[in-house]
Design a protein around this motif. Structure first.
Motif, PDB file in Angstrom:
ATOM      1  N   MET A  78       0.969   3.669  -7.321  1.00  0.00           N
ATOM      2  CA  MET A  78       1.473   4.312  -6.130  1.00  0.00           C
ATOM      3  C   MET A  78       0.619   3.833  -4.965  1.00  0.00           C
ATOM      4  O   MET A  78      -0.602   3.876  -5.033  1.00  0.00           O
ATOM      5  CB  MET A  78       1.381   5.837  -6.265  1.00  0.00           C
ATOM      6  CG  MET A  78       1.869   6.536  -5.020  1.00  0.00           C
ATOM      7  SD  MET A  78       1.818   8.326  -5.119  1.00  0.00           S
ATOM      8  CE  MET A  78       0.089   8.596  -4.881  1.00  0.00           C
ATOM      9  N   GLN A  79       1.271   3.367  -3.921  1.00  0.00           N
ATOM     10  CA  GLN A  79       0.569   2.951  -2.719  1.00  0.00           C
ATOM     11  C   GLN A  79       0.997   3.839  -1.556  1.00  0.00           C
ATOM     12  O   GLN A  79       2.177   4.135  -1.406  1.00  0.00           O
ATOM     13  CB  GLN A  79       0.879   1.485  -2.346  1.00  0.00           C
ATOM     14  CG  GLN A  79       0.316   0.466  -3.306  1.00  0.00           C
ATOM     15  CD  GLN A  79       1.224   0.272  -4.511  1.00  0.00           C
ATOM     16  OE1 GLN A  79       2.431   0.386  -4.409  1.00  0.00           O
ATOM     17  NE2 GLN A  79       0.629   0.001  -5.656  1.00  0.00           N
TER      18      GLN A  79
ATOM     19  N   GLY B 247       5.699   2.891   8.533  1.00  0.00           N
ATOM     20  CA  GLY B 247       6.128   1.669   9.207  1.00  0.00           C
ATOM     21  C   GLY B 247       5.300   0.449   8.864  1.00  0.00           C
ATOM     22  O   GLY B 247       5.498  -0.615   9.440  1.00  0.00           O
ATOM     23  N   THR B 248       4.352   0.589   7.927  1.00  0.00           N
ATOM     24  CA  THR B 248       3.476  -0.518   7.547  1.00  0.00           C
ATOM     25  C   THR B 248       3.870  -1.041   6.180  1.00  0.00           C
ATOM     26  O   THR B 248       4.229  -0.265   5.297  1.00  0.00           O
ATOM     27  CB  THR B 248       1.997  -0.042   7.499  1.00  0.00           C
ATOM     28  OG1 THR B 248       1.663   0.531   8.746  1.00  0.00           O
ATOM     29  CG2 THR B 248       1.052  -1.192   7.205  1.00  0.00           C
ATOM     30  N   ASP B 249       3.782  -2.336   5.988  1.00  0.00           N
ATOM     31  CA  ASP B 249       4.073  -2.947   4.696  1.00  0.00           C
ATOM     32  C   ASP B 249       2.840  -2.831   3.802  1.00  0.00           C
ATOM     33  O   ASP B 249       1.725  -3.077   4.260  1.00  0.00           O
ATOM     34  CB  ASP B 249       4.442  -4.419   4.891  1.00  0.00           C
ATOM     35  CG  ASP B 249       4.931  -5.050   3.604  1.00  0.00           C
ATOM     36  OD1 ASP B 249       4.055  -5.437   2.793  1.00  0.00           O
ATOM     37  OD2 ASP B 249       6.152  -5.138   3.416  1.00  0.00           O
ATOM     38  N   PRO B 250       3.006  -2.456   2.516  1.00  0.00           N
ATOM     39  CA  PRO B 250       1.857  -2.325   1.617  1.00  0.00           C
ATOM     40  C   PRO B 250       1.024  -3.604   1.490  1.00  0.00           C
ATOM     41  O   PRO B 250      -0.174  -3.545   1.236  1.00  0.00           O
ATOM     42  CB  PRO B 250       2.480  -1.948   0.265  1.00  0.00           C
ATOM     43  CG  PRO B 250       3.775  -1.311   0.618  1.00  0.00           C
ATOM     44  CD  PRO B 250       4.244  -2.003   1.863  1.00  0.00           C
ATOM     45  N   SER B 251       1.629  -4.755   1.707  1.00  0.00           N
ATOM     46  CA  SER B 251       0.866  -6.001   1.608  1.00  0.00           C
ATOM     47  C   SER B 251      -0.163  -6.129   2.734  1.00  0.00           C
ATOM     48  O   SER B 251      -1.106  -6.908   2.638  1.00  0.00           O
ATOM     49  CB  SER B 251       1.811  -7.211   1.613  1.00  0.00           C
ATOM     50  OG  SER B 251       2.509  -7.271   2.850  1.00  0.00           O
TER      51      SER B 251
ATOM     52  N   ILE C 173      -4.094   4.453   0.204  1.00  0.00           N
ATOM     53  CA  ILE C 173      -4.366   4.876  -1.167  1.00  0.00           C
ATOM     54  C   ILE C 173      -3.630   3.927  -2.100  1.00  0.00           C
ATOM     55  O   ILE C 173      -2.461   3.601  -1.876  1.00  0.00           O
ATOM     56  CB  ILE C 173      -3.884   6.316  -1.430  1.00  0.00           C
ATOM     57  CG1 ILE C 173      -4.665   7.329  -0.581  1.00  0.00           C
ATOM     58  CG2 ILE C 173      -4.004   6.670  -2.914  1.00  0.00           C
ATOM     59  CD1 ILE C 173      -4.144   8.754  -0.701  1.00  0.00           C
ATOM     60  N   ASP C 174      -4.308   3.466  -3.117  1.00  0.00           N
ATOM     61  CA  ASP C 174      -3.696   2.650  -4.156  1.00  0.00           C
ATOM     62  C   ASP C 174      -4.172   3.239  -5.481  1.00  0.00           C
ATOM     63  O   ASP C 174      -5.334   3.088  -5.844  1.00  0.00           O
ATOM     64  CB  ASP C 174      -4.114   1.194  -4.020  1.00  0.00           C
ATOM     65  CG  ASP C 174      -3.294   0.275  -4.911  1.00  0.00           C
ATOM     66  OD1 ASP C 174      -2.536   0.788  -5.757  1.00  0.00           O
ATOM     67  OD2 ASP C 174      -3.414  -0.947  -4.755  1.00  0.00           O
ATOM     68  N   ALA C 175      -3.287   3.959  -6.161  1.00  0.00           N
ATOM     69  CA  ALA C 175      -3.687   4.672  -7.378  1.00  0.00           C
ATOM     70  C   ALA C 175      -2.621   4.516  -8.457  1.00  0.00           C
ATOM     71  O   ALA C 175      -1.436   4.393  -8.161  1.00  0.00           O
ATOM     72  CB  ALA C 175      -3.886   6.152  -7.073  1.00  0.00           C
TER      73      ALA C 175
END
Length: 173
Positions: free
Chosen positions: A1-2, A7-11, A16-18
């Motif tokens: 889960m990110q 409005g922001t791309d996860p890349s 949070i990155d879990a």
């Protein structure tokens, strides 16, 4: 889960990155906690089992720089929750349905701006109570008593003013 800013791309980077595991039939709450520079996920496994004629309440402490709190209902004699520290969640408490006045105590004055900023959006109100200092004695009527007749009377400013005038301060001091 990110989790990323809206409005922001996860890349471009995550807040949070879990990795989470969801069991069949489970209910899970994920909350972002801590201060922005150190934001962390708080995962809470939900297990509500309310009876048909009851309601359930769970309190979650998500303010990293706030002290532990106690939670009281309707001015009761004992707290519903004695000490809840960040980042804990209480167990579900079974309550009678309807409205309830809840108080979180042991909140310090430096938290008032944060609380005031969020009170309208979160649906609560912040009241600042005079501590009675420098007096050695302060008497506060219980404005949240369960007795409806007494509550109505104590909410009448004229009654409280008459009560204040009727106190023999010389005898008390």
């Amino acid at each position: 889960m990110q989790v990323v800013a809206a409005g922001t791309d996860p890349s471009a980077g995550t807040v949070i990155d879990a990795t989470l595991t969801f069991a069949p039939g489970s209910a899970t709450t994920v909350a972002a906690t801590n201060v922005l520079a150190e934001i962390t996920p708080q995962v809470i496994l939900d297990d509500p089992t309310p009876a048909a004629d009851k309601a359930q309440l769970r309190v979650v402490h998500l303010v990293a720089d706030a002290p532990a709190v106690a939670v009281w209902k309707d001015g009761g004699k004992k707290p519903l929750i004695k000490k809840l520290a960040y980042p804990a969640a209480s167990k579900y408490l079974t309550l009678a349905p309807g409205e309830a006045d809840l108080q979180a105590r042991y909140i310090s004055f430096d938290q008032v701006p944060f609380l005031r900023k969020n009170e309208q959006q979160a649906g609560f109100r912040v009241f600042l109570w005079n501590t009675g200092v420098p007096s050695t004695v302060a008497i506060y009527p219980n404005l949240t008593t369960n007795d409806e007749v007494m509550r109505k009377l104590l909410h009448d400013r004229r009654f409280r003013q008459a009560l204040s005038r009727g106190v023999n301060r010389h005898e008390i001091n």
